[in-house]
Design a protein around this motif. Sequence first.
Motif, PDB file in Angstrom:
ATOM      1  N   ALA A  32      49.173  -1.442 142.191  1.00 47.75           N
ATOM      2  CA  ALA A  32      48.226  -2.279 142.876  1.00 47.75           C
ATOM      3  C   ALA A  32      47.006  -2.777 141.761  1.00 47.75           C
ATOM      4  O   ALA A  32      47.108  -2.043 140.756  1.00 47.75           O
ATOM      5  N   ILE A  33      46.321  -3.885 142.112  1.00 48.05           N
ATOM      6  CA  ILE A  33      45.720  -4.339 141.417  1.00 48.05           C
ATOM      7  C   ILE A  33      44.192  -4.607 141.866  1.00 48.05           C
ATOM      8  O   ILE A  33      44.103  -5.118 142.916  1.00 48.05           O
ATOM      9  N   GLY A  34      43.236  -4.419 141.301  1.00 46.90           N
ATOM     10  CA  GLY A  34      41.742  -4.282 141.851  1.00 46.90           C
ATOM     11  C   GLY A  34      40.983  -5.227 140.888  1.00 46.90           C
ATOM     12  O   GLY A  34      41.209  -5.259 139.622  1.00 46.90           O
ATOM     13  N   TRP A  35      39.929  -5.800 141.463  1.00 46.38           N
ATOM     14  CA  TRP A  35      39.077  -6.643 140.776  1.00 46.38           C
ATOM     15  C   TRP A  35      37.692  -5.871 140.844  1.00 46.38           C
ATOM     16  O   TRP A  35      37.082  -5.414 141.987  1.00 46.38           O
ATOM     17  N   PHE A  36      36.773  -5.615 139.875  1.00 46.79           N
ATOM     18  CA  PHE A  36      35.489  -5.051 140.008  1.00 46.79           C
ATOM     19  C   PHE A  36      34.527  -5.907 139.159  1.00 46.79           C
ATOM     20  O   PHE A  36      35.298  -6.818 138.556  1.00 46.79           O
ATOM     21  N   GLY A  46      33.562  -2.074 143.046  1.00 44.94           N
ATOM     22  CA  GLY A  46      34.824  -2.521 143.431  1.00 44.94           C
ATOM     23  C   GLY A  46      34.595  -3.820 144.238  1.00 44.94           C
ATOM     24  O   GLY A  46      33.511  -3.827 145.205  1.00 44.94           O
ATOM     25  N   VAL A  47      35.472  -4.997 144.022  1.00 47.51           N
ATOM     26  CA  VAL A  47      35.117  -6.381 144.486  1.00 47.51           C
ATOM     27  C   VAL A  47      36.386  -6.642 145.794  1.00 47.51           C
ATOM     28  O   VAL A  47      36.130  -6.943 146.639  1.00 47.51           O
ATOM     29  N   SER A  48      37.504  -6.480 145.079  1.00 47.96           N
ATOM     30  CA  SER A  48      38.792  -6.621 145.930  1.00 47.96           C
ATOM     31  C   SER A  48      39.688  -5.879 145.269  1.00 47.96           C
ATOM     32  O   SER A  48      39.904  -5.665 144.109  1.00 47.96           O
ATOM     33  N   ALA A 100      50.989   2.230 142.459  1.00 48.61           N
ATOM     34  CA  ALA A 100      51.060   2.365 144.078  1.00 48.61           C
ATOM     35  C   ALA A 100      51.513   3.538 144.654  1.00 48.61           C
ATOM     36  O   ALA A 100      51.854   4.564 144.055  1.00 48.61           O
ATOM     37  N   GLY A 101      50.865   3.794 145.763  1.00 45.67           N
ATOM     38  CA  GLY A 101      50.962   5.043 146.395  1.00 45.67           C
ATOM     39  C   GLY A 101      50.046   6.246 145.843  1.00 45.67           C
ATOM     40  O   GLY A 101      50.000   7.180 146.496  1.00 45.67           O
ATOM     41  N   THR A 102      49.093   5.911 145.285  1.00 46.79           N
ATOM     42  CA  THR A 102      48.106   6.634 144.713  1.00 46.79           C
ATOM     43  C   THR A 102      47.146   7.047 146.019  1.00 46.79           C
ATOM     44  O   THR A 102      46.762   5.846 146.706  1.00 46.79           O
ATOM     45  N   ILE A 103      46.706   8.092 146.357  1.00 47.81           N
ATOM     46  CA  ILE A 103      45.964   8.458 147.381  1.00 47.81           C
ATOM     47  C   ILE A 103      44.542   8.531 146.848  1.00 47.81           C
ATOM     48  O   ILE A 103      44.188   9.432 146.090  1.00 47.81           O
ATOM     49  N   GLY A 104      43.808   7.783 147.249  1.00 52.43           N
ATOM     50  CA  GLY A 104      42.205   7.851 147.026  1.00 52.43           C
ATOM     51  C   GLY A 104      41.537   6.681 147.431  1.00 52.43           C
ATOM     52  O   GLY A 104      42.273   5.938 148.187  1.00 52.43           O
ATOM     53  N   ASP A 105      40.398   6.265 146.911  1.00 51.17           N
ATOM     54  CA  ASP A 105      39.523   5.202 147.465  1.00 51.17           C
ATOM     55  C   ASP A 105      39.761   4.014 146.170  1.00 51.17           C
ATOM     56  O   ASP A 105      39.292   4.368 145.261  1.00 51.17           O
ATOM     57  N   LEU A 106      40.284   3.264 146.577  1.00 46.86           N
ATOM     58  CA  LEU A 106      41.037   2.385 145.583  1.00 46.86           C
ATOM     59  C   LEU A 106      39.979   1.274 145.435  1.00 46.86           C
ATOM     60  O   LEU A 106      39.895   0.273 144.602  1.00 46.86           O
TER      61      LEU A 106
END
Length: 125
Positions: A32-36, A46-48, A100-106
């Motif tokens: 998964a990819i996040g934007w900060f 975290g933005v998205s 992917a599949g990481t359990i946590g607050d992304l």
Amino acid sequence: VQLVESGGGLVQAGGSLRLSCAASGFTFDDYAIGWFRQAPGKEREGVSCISSRGGSTYYEDSVKGRFTISSDNAKNTVYLQMNSLKPEDTAVYYCAAVRAGTIGDLSQPYEYDYWGQGTQVTVSS
């Protein structure tokens, strides 16, 4: 592993920018990819984020309805379309990858494994 952001710049309030995050060195479909973003004197927030195959997305409340995240898995690239920009959106924007599949607050930076170098977004009033 490499994440490279591009597309930042200077824009007037109300304008638009599209950020790109090009990934290499890992299996893109497995992350998964996040934007900060991080403004001077503030914590990184975290933005998205978008799931590994684009099936689900998250937006921080202040950007909902203005920002859109998307991915092109064929190009190993994630985009952040930013419309109706405000001066408070000014920050260095980073993309990051988490398996992917990481359990946590992304929405939290500490969940992520890999980071890009950032791209500056400046919104003038």
